[in-house]
Design a protein around this motif. Sequence first.
Motif, PDB file in Angstrom:
ATOM      1  N   ALA A 243       0.832  -1.114  -0.223  1.00  0.00           N
ATOM      2  CA  ALA A 243       0.265  -0.073  -0.074  1.00  0.00           C
ATOM      3  C   ALA A 243       0.989   1.108  -0.006  1.00  0.00           C
ATOM      4  O   ALA A 243       0.615   2.162  -0.823  1.00  0.00           O
ATOM      5  CB  ALA A 243      -0.897   0.010   1.343  1.00  0.00           C
ATOM      6  N   ALA A 244       2.039   1.001   0.804  1.00  0.00           N
ATOM      7  CA  ALA A 244       2.816   2.456   0.736  1.00  0.00           C
ATOM      8  C   ALA A 244       3.402   2.640  -0.548  1.00  0.00           C
ATOM      9  O   ALA A 244       3.608   3.882  -0.920  1.00  0.00           O
ATOM     10  CB  ALA A 244       3.835   2.231   2.070  1.00  0.00           C
ATOM     11  N   SER A 245       4.098   1.570  -1.120  1.00  0.00           N
ATOM     12  CA  SER A 245       4.639   1.446  -2.288  1.00  0.00           C
ATOM     13  C   SER A 245       3.637   2.167  -3.409  1.00  0.00           C
ATOM     14  O   SER A 245       4.158   3.099  -4.256  1.00  0.00           O
ATOM     15  CB  SER A 245       5.082   0.442  -2.699  1.00  0.00           C
ATOM     16  N   VAL A 246       2.474   1.783  -3.650  1.00  0.00           N
ATOM     17  CA  VAL A 246       1.814   2.274  -4.544  1.00  0.00           C
ATOM     18  C   VAL A 246       1.381   3.718  -4.355  1.00  0.00           C
ATOM     19  O   VAL A 246       1.407   4.411  -5.264  1.00  0.00           O
ATOM     20  CB  VAL A 246       0.307   1.510  -4.307  1.00  0.00           C
ATOM     21  N   LEU A 247       1.013   4.247  -3.271  1.00  0.00           N
ATOM     22  CA  LEU A 247       0.795   5.553  -2.768  1.00  0.00           C
ATOM     23  C   LEU A 247       2.126   6.518  -3.189  1.00  0.00           C
ATOM     24  O   LEU A 247       1.945   7.678  -3.723  1.00  0.00           O
ATOM     25  CB  LEU A 247       0.322   5.971  -1.570  1.00  0.00           C
ATOM     26  N   ALA A 248       3.208   6.025  -2.953  1.00  0.00           N
ATOM     27  CA  ALA A 248       4.393   6.734  -3.078  1.00  0.00           C
ATOM     28  C   ALA A 248       4.482   6.746  -4.593  1.00  0.00           C
ATOM     29  O   ALA A 248       5.100   7.759  -5.024  1.00  0.00           O
ATOM     30  CB  ALA A 248       5.649   5.919  -2.243  1.00  0.00           C
ATOM     31  N   THR A 249       4.580   5.743  -5.351  1.00  0.00           N
ATOM     32  CA  THR A 249       4.512   5.868  -6.769  1.00  0.00           C
ATOM     33  C   THR A 249       3.639   6.912  -7.561  1.00  0.00           C
ATOM     34  O   THR A 249       3.838   7.565  -8.084  1.00  0.00           O
ATOM     35  CB  THR A 249       4.274   4.268  -7.412  1.00  0.00           C
ATOM     36  N   LEU A 250       2.369   6.978  -6.957  1.00  0.00           N
ATOM     37  CA  LEU A 250       1.503   7.957  -7.335  1.00  0.00           C
ATOM     38  C   LEU A 250       1.901   9.175  -6.946  1.00  0.00           C
ATOM     39  O   LEU A 250       1.899  10.187  -8.030  1.00  0.00           O
ATOM     40  CB  LEU A 250       0.171   7.549  -6.463  1.00  0.00           C
ATOM     41  N   ALA A 251       2.529   9.507  -5.837  1.00  0.00           N
ATOM     42  CA  ALA A 251       2.905  10.733  -5.648  1.00  0.00           C
ATOM     43  C   ALA A 251       4.319  11.147  -6.446  1.00  0.00           C
ATOM     44  O   ALA A 251       4.441  12.380  -6.904  1.00  0.00           O
ATOM     45  CB  ALA A 251       3.672  10.918  -4.113  1.00  0.00           C
ATOM     46  N   ALA A 252       4.955  10.150  -6.679  1.00  0.00           N
ATOM     47  CA  ALA A 252       6.363  10.408  -7.560  1.00  0.00           C
ATOM     48  C   ALA A 252       5.930  10.618  -9.120  1.00  0.00           C
ATOM     49  O   ALA A 252       6.471  11.584  -9.550  1.00  0.00           O
ATOM     50  CB  ALA A 252       7.289   9.033  -7.380  1.00  0.00           C
ATOM     51  N   THR A 253       5.171  10.066  -9.720  1.00  0.00           N
ATOM     52  CA  THR A 253       4.719  10.299 -10.905  1.00  0.00           C
ATOM     53  C   THR A 253       3.946  11.511 -11.155  1.00  0.00           C
ATOM     54  O   THR A 253       3.946  12.213 -12.162  1.00  0.00           O
ATOM     55  CB  THR A 253       3.746   8.982 -11.555  1.00  0.00           C
ATOM     56  N   ASP A 254       3.219  11.932 -10.116  1.00  0.00           N
ATOM     57  CA  ASP A 254       2.245  13.487  -9.998  1.00  0.00           C
ATOM     58  C   ASP A 254       3.317  14.654  -9.759  1.00  0.00           C
ATOM     59  O   ASP A 254       3.152  15.664 -10.048  1.00  0.00           O
ATOM     60  CB  ASP A 254       1.362  13.344  -9.127  1.00  0.00           C
ATOM     61  N   GLY A 255       4.804  14.239  -9.264  1.00  0.00           N
ATOM     62  CA  GLY A 255       5.591  15.157  -8.771  1.00  0.00           C
ATOM     63  C   GLY A 255       5.168  16.000  -7.523  1.00  0.00           C
ATOM     64  O   GLY A 255       5.224  17.255  -7.561  1.00  0.00           O
ATOM     65  N   SER A 256       4.447  15.216  -6.666  1.00  0.00           N
ATOM     66  CA  SER A 256       3.885  16.028  -5.458  1.00  0.00           C
ATOM     67  C   SER A 256       4.281  15.383  -4.114  1.00  0.00           C
ATOM     68  O   SER A 256       5.335  14.538  -4.246  1.00  0.00           O
ATOM     69  CB  SER A 256       2.442  15.849  -5.395  1.00  0.00           C
ATOM     70  N   GLY A 257       3.975  15.904  -3.285  1.00  0.00           N
ATOM     71  CA  GLY A 257       4.744  15.573  -1.909  1.00  0.00           C
ATOM     72  C   GLY A 257       6.327  15.644  -1.770  1.00  0.00           C
ATOM     73  O   GLY A 257       6.850  16.646  -2.043  1.00  0.00           O
ATOM     74  N   PRO A 258       6.645  14.547  -1.135  1.00  0.00           N
ATOM     75  CA  PRO A 258       8.148  14.781  -0.889  1.00  0.00           C
ATOM     76  C   PRO A 258       9.084  14.613  -2.422  1.00  0.00           C
ATOM     77  O   PRO A 258      10.250  14.742  -2.168  1.00  0.00           O
ATOM     78  CB  PRO A 258       8.318  13.416  -0.024  1.00  0.00           C
ATOM     79  N   PHE A 259       8.326  14.340  -3.550  1.00  0.00           N
ATOM     80  CA  PHE A 259       8.889  14.292  -4.773  1.00  0.00           C
ATOM     81  C   PHE A 259       8.763  15.658  -5.532  1.00  0.00           C
ATOM     82  O   PHE A 259       9.233  15.584  -6.717  1.00  0.00           O
ATOM     83  CB  PHE A 259       8.502  13.065  -5.519  1.00  0.00           C
ATOM     84  N   ALA A 260       8.039  16.640  -4.910  1.00  0.00           N
ATOM     85  CA  ALA A 260       8.026  17.931  -5.545  1.00  0.00           C
ATOM     86  C   ALA A 260       9.390  18.545  -5.755  1.00  0.00           C
ATOM     87  O   ALA A 260      10.219  18.423  -5.102  1.00  0.00           O
ATOM     88  CB  ALA A 260       7.262  18.711  -4.630  1.00  0.00           C
ATOM     89  N   GLU A 261       9.452  19.319  -6.967  1.00  0.00           N
ATOM     90  CA  GLU A 261      10.438  20.341  -7.096  1.00  0.00           C
ATOM     91  C   GLU A 261      11.759  19.406  -7.266  1.00  0.00           C
ATOM     92  O   GLU A 261      13.001  19.878  -6.958  1.00  0.00           O
ATOM     93  CB  GLU A 261      10.840  21.178  -6.228  1.00  0.00           C
ATOM     94  N   LEU A 262      11.629  18.077  -7.797  1.00  0.00           N
ATOM     95  CA  LEU A 262      12.982  17.170  -8.019  1.00  0.00           C
ATOM     96  C   LEU A 262      13.095  16.837  -9.568  1.00  0.00           C
ATOM     97  O   LEU A 262      11.906  17.022 -10.315  1.00  0.00           O
ATOM     98  CB  LEU A 262      12.832  16.017  -7.287  1.00  0.00           C
ATOM     99  N   THR A 263      14.172  16.601  -9.955  1.00  0.00           N
ATOM    100  CA  THR A 263      14.385  16.454 -11.448  1.00  0.00           C
ATOM    101  C   THR A 263      13.796  14.830 -11.601  1.00  0.00           C
ATOM    102  O   THR A 263      13.744  14.301 -10.505  1.00  0.00           O
ATOM    103  CB  THR A 263      15.926  16.291 -12.084  1.00  0.00           C
ATOM    104  N   ARG A 264      13.800  14.409 -12.876  1.00  0.00           N
ATOM    105  CA  ARG A 264      13.269  13.046 -12.939  1.00  0.00           C
ATOM    106  C   ARG A 264      14.168  12.007 -12.492  1.00  0.00           C
ATOM    107  O   ARG A 264      13.880  10.942 -12.093  1.00  0.00           O
ATOM    108  CB  ARG A 264      12.899  12.787 -14.526  1.00  0.00           C
ATOM    109  N   ILE A 265      15.427  12.302 -12.416  1.00  0.00           N
ATOM    110  CA  ILE A 265      16.515  11.173 -12.072  1.00  0.00           C
ATOM    111  C   ILE A 265      16.499  11.271 -10.641  1.00  0.00           C
ATOM    112  O   ILE A 265      16.644  10.194 -10.043  1.00  0.00           O
ATOM    113  CB  ILE A 265      17.868  11.706 -12.480  1.00  0.00           C
TER     114      ILE A 265
END
Length: 351
Positions: A243-265
Motif C-alpha cells: 500500500a505504501a509503495s503504490v501511494l508513493a509511486t502515485l506521488a512520484a509520478t505526479d511530482g507531488s509531496g516529498p517528490f516535488a521540485e525534483l528532477t526526473r532522475i
Amino acid sequence: MTTVVRTPDRRRAVVYGFQMLAVAACYYAAGRLGLLRQLAVGDAVFTPIWPPTGVAVASLFIFGLRCWPGIALGALLVVLSLTSPGPSVLGTVAGNTLAPVCAYLMLRRVGFRTGLSRLRDGVALVFLGALAAMLISSTVGVTLLVVTGKLGLDGFWPVWLAWWVGDAMGVLLVTPALLLLSEAREPPDLARWKEALALAAVACAVIPVATTSRLSLLYLIYPLLIWAALRFQLVGSVLCALAASVLATLAATDGSGPFAELTRIEVMIKLQVFNGSMALTALLLSAVITEQHNTRRSVELACQELVEVLEHLTAGEAPPSRSPTDRDGLPRDRDGPPGNGASPQASPEGP
C-alpha cells in the motif's frame, strides 16, 4: 479401454490450457496496471514498479515450471500493446520470460519455501529472485533498444538501472502477496481482528500523509511496518509495504509531496530507494520474527513431550510411542517448492 485412458489425458490438457490462459491474462492485466504510472529517464519511459515480474515468479511456484508459455504469451501481449511487431519484440518477450524462470530455478536450488518462514527464504527472494534474476530482462531489453536505434548508447545505463529496479520491485512487492494469497486456507483468528482493524485505520491515516506531505515524512511508514511484522508477520508487513509503495509511486509520478521540485532522475532515485528499503524491511523482519516464533514453539513442544515422558517413567509405565508427525508437534511445513504443478512439499532442511 481407449476411452478410459484418453479422457483423463484430455481433461489434463484442458486444465493445463486454462492455467496458461489464466497466467497470460494475469500477466497482461498486471502489465496494463503498471503502465498507468510512468516516469521518464532521458528519452525512455519506464514504470517504477513492474507487477508482471511478481505475477510471473508467483505463477511458477503455484503451477510449476510448465506455466512458462503463459508467461511468454502475457509478455507478448503487453509488448504488442506498446509497439509494432518486429524482431525486437521476440527478444524482449524472451528476456521477460527467461528472467522469472531463472529466478524460479535459482530459488528452487537453494530450497526456497513459499511461506517465507525463514530468514534465508527472505534473503533468497531479495538477492536471487529479484536482484540477480532481473538482470536478465533489463539487460536484454535495453540492449535491444540500443541495437534497434530507439535509445542512444549514452542513455544505456540510466534506462538499464530504471528497468532493472522496476522489475526487481515487482518481485519484492507482488510475489510475496500472491504466494500468501495462494496458500490462504482459513480466516485469521477473530480475536485478532480488533488489532488488525486498528492497524489498518492507522495505516490509512499515516500512509497518505507521509506520501503527500512536502515535509518528507516517508520515515513514518517504518513504525507501521515494524508493528505489522511483529503482530501479523508476513501478511501484515507485505500488505502495508504494498500500500505504501503504490501511494508513493502515485506521488512520484505526479511530482507531488516529498517528490516535488525534483528532477526526473532524483525522483527515480528517491522513489526506488524508498521502495527497496521498505520491501527489504518488510520481508526480512517478518521472516526473522516468524522463524523465532517457530523455534520457540518447537522448544515448547519438546519441553512438553519431555514432561510427559518423565511422568510415565516416574509412574513405571512405558512412554507412549509417537509418530513422526507427533514428534514434530506441528503440521508438516507445506511451504516447500512445488514441482510440475504439484502441491508444495516440506524441505528436509531445518530453519
